[in-house]
Design an enzyme around this catalytic site. Structure first.
Site, PDB file in Angstrom:
ATOM      1  N   HIS A 167       0.834  -1.218   0.000  1.00 27.62           N
ATOM      2  CA  HIS A 167       0.000   0.000   0.000  1.00 27.62           C
ATOM      3  C   HIS A 167       0.867   1.267   0.000  1.00 27.62           C
ATOM      4  O   HIS A 167       0.416   2.322   0.442  1.00 27.62           O
ATOM      5  CB  HIS A 167      -0.948   0.043   1.200  1.00 27.62           C
ATOM      6  CG  HIS A 167      -1.684  -1.239   1.448  1.00 27.62           C
ATOM      7  ND1 HIS A 167      -2.903  -1.515   0.895  1.00 27.62           N
ATOM      8  CD2 HIS A 167      -1.330  -2.348   2.163  1.00 27.62           C
ATOM      9  CE1 HIS A 167      -3.299  -2.734   1.275  1.00 27.62           C
ATOM     10  NE2 HIS A 167      -2.349  -3.261   2.039  1.00 27.62           N
ATOM     11  N   LYS A 188      15.520  22.254  -9.858  1.00 25.09           N
ATOM     12  CA  LYS A 188      14.837  21.050 -10.293  1.00 25.09           C
ATOM     13  C   LYS A 188      15.707  20.116 -11.113  1.00 25.09           C
ATOM     14  O   LYS A 188      16.515  20.523 -11.926  1.00 25.09           O
ATOM     15  CB  LYS A 188      13.611  21.429 -11.151  1.00 25.09           C
ATOM     16  CG  LYS A 188      12.492  21.955 -10.338  1.00 25.09           C
ATOM     17  CD  LYS A 188      11.854  20.877  -9.501  1.00 25.09           C
ATOM     18  CE  LYS A 188      10.457  20.724  -9.835  1.00 25.09           C
ATOM     19  NZ  LYS A 188       9.634  20.018 -10.379  1.00 25.09           N
TER      20      LYS A 188
END
Ligand code: ARG
Length: 457
Positions: free
Chosen positions: A153, A280
């Site tokens: 999960h 980035k």
């Protein structure tokens, strides 16, 4: 080509909708090879003279050299690669060119060409996947004992080793390669000689052409042979399944490279920057692999839908078989190459992975297992006791093994100091030594086995 039957030529729209040369020119090598095999057989069978067969063969060789040098010309009036080559052959050698199409139709011709093309594509994919497996196995060997959180999960579940995680993808790729190999075995029957749909009255030798083109033998039913595209579907479905494995691997790298995870530094060569945010480094290659899987699955779907309503035998819908196969093949090749580079050249931040495993209560199951083993507590009760320990640790913002013995004994007095040996992430992975498990010794065995399979050992 069929002027005899028609009073006027096709409209502009007819010519445009009919033309497949813009894409099926990619089949030129296969088309020439199949024509050469066909004409050699016609010569051997005495269906054309040896002299005519030789003239046609040298004409075909010349056309191949021209295509190699200048590319394939695109004239919509000539529809497809088959007519383009035949008309050039007539220009080069005159009316004898017209004998090549004896005992043949474009229907068996295209089915043969396309099988040859797909067969080669399967071989290329297999070679690419082998390189990806090598990269996975090499990195798995390096990281047989590097600890990371295993997830279910996407929640921290139990500690695993990075080598174990990477070898999971080795297994997926192993199955992909076996799917392509199965598909190749089924593909390898030759349609040539099925003619338009019913076979031919000429005394052809289908075994000879099949053998010359590397097929195991001729197809058994001419109606099926000219209208079957299972081989292309097999390829596309294997490609789709492979692409979803690549996409899942890409997704792992995307998540691992995000700052909150920080599990991996992607190679600069497979990342991009941002035009506005200087900090980035974006995982574009991985994102495109994930995106391409959608397109490849779309290609498989497209051909299934094309085929599903077609009565026997050939219908022109089937000309639409090629774009999805060509598109999927180039997307898949790029995706495999991108993931191979990413696996080979990424830097795994093993200290971050280990820390995440330690802080995520990944050894809670080990505490429960310890209670079962050492204190004879039923597993359900042990699960409950451990839950209380996690709750306490969480309230203190500490790891499980940072709780004191007193704190643990306050939860359950059957706990003693030996428990701490079971609570470390190292002890946890080492204990999972069942076959196929995450323990470093098991991972090393699997790496060794994989290296033998790949011929690396
Ligand atoms: N270009 C066609 C195709 O790719 C092959 C020719 C068959 N044409 C025909 N009119 N029977 O399917």
């Amino acid at each position: 080509m069929w002027g005899g039957r028609f009073a006027e030529g096709p409209s502009a729209i007819m010519r445009e909708i009919n033309a497949s040369i813009p894409f099926d020119k990619a089949l030129w090598r296969q088309d020439i090879a199949a024509s050469k095999a066909h004409v050699a057989m016609l010569g051997n069978q005495g269906i054309v003279t040896a002299a005519d067969a030789a003239t046609i063969t040298s004409g075909l060789d010349r056309i191949a050299a021209e295509y190699e040098q200048d590319g394939v010309p695109e004239d919509w009036d000539l529809e497809d690669i088959h007519m383009t080559t035949e008309s050039r052959l007539a220009e080069l050698i005159g009316p004898v060119a017209g004998r090549l199409h004896t005992a043949r139709s474009r229907n068996d011709q295209v089915a043969t060409d396309f099988r040859l093309w797909v067969r080669e594509a399967m071989e290329q994919v297999d070679a690419g996947l082998e390189l990806l497996q090598r990269a996975l196995v090499n990195r798995a060997g390096e990281h047989a004992a590097s600890i990371m959180p295993g997830f279910t999960h996407l929640q921290t579940a139990q500690p695993v080793t990075l080598g174990h995680h990477l070898l999971a993808y080795y297994e997926m790729i192993r199955r992909d390669r076996s799917r392509f190999a199965d598909a190749r075995a089924r593909l390898n029957e030759c349609p040539l000689g099925s003619a338009a749909l019913a076979g031919t009255g000429f005394p052809i030798d289908r075994d000879a052409t099949a053998k010359a083109l590397g097929f195991d033998g001729p197809t058994g039913n001419s109606l099926d042979a000219v209208s079957d595209r299972d081989f292309a579907l097999d390829y596309l479905m294997a490609a789709a399944q492979c692409s979803l494995h690549l996409s899942r691997l890409a997704e792992e790298f995307i998540i691992w490279a995000s700052q909150p995870f920080g599990f991996v530094r992607l190679p600069d060569a497979l990342s991009t920057g941002s035009s506005i945010m200087p900090q980035k480094k974006n995982p574009d290659a991985a994102e495109l692999v994930r995106g391409h899987a959608g397109r490849i699955i779309g290609c498989a779907t497209a051909l299934m839908v094309t085929m599903k309503g077609l009565p026997l035998a050939y219908s022109k819908d089937m000309q639409d078989d090629k774009p999805p196969v060509f598109e999927a093949a180039s997307l898949l090749a790029l995706s495999i190459a991108a993931m191979t580079g990413m696996v080979a050249d990424s830097t795994f931040r093993t200290e971050r992975m280990r820390q995440a495993a330690e802080l995520g209560y990944a050894t809670a199951t080990d505490l429960a297992d310890w209670l079962v083993r050492e204190a004879d507590v039923p597993f359900r009760e042990a699960h409950h006791i451990t839950g209380a320990a996690v709750k306490l640790a969480e309230s203190k913002g500490a790891a499980l093994d940072a709780l004191s013995l007193e704190e643990l004994r306050a939860i359950d007095p059957r706990i003693d100091e030996r428990v701490f040996a079971a609570l470390s992430v190292d002890a946890s992975v080492a204990s999972r030594a069942s076959y196929g498990g995450t323990a470093p010794e098991r991972v090393r065995e699997q790496v060794a086995q994989a290296r033998r399979t790949l011929g690396l050992a």
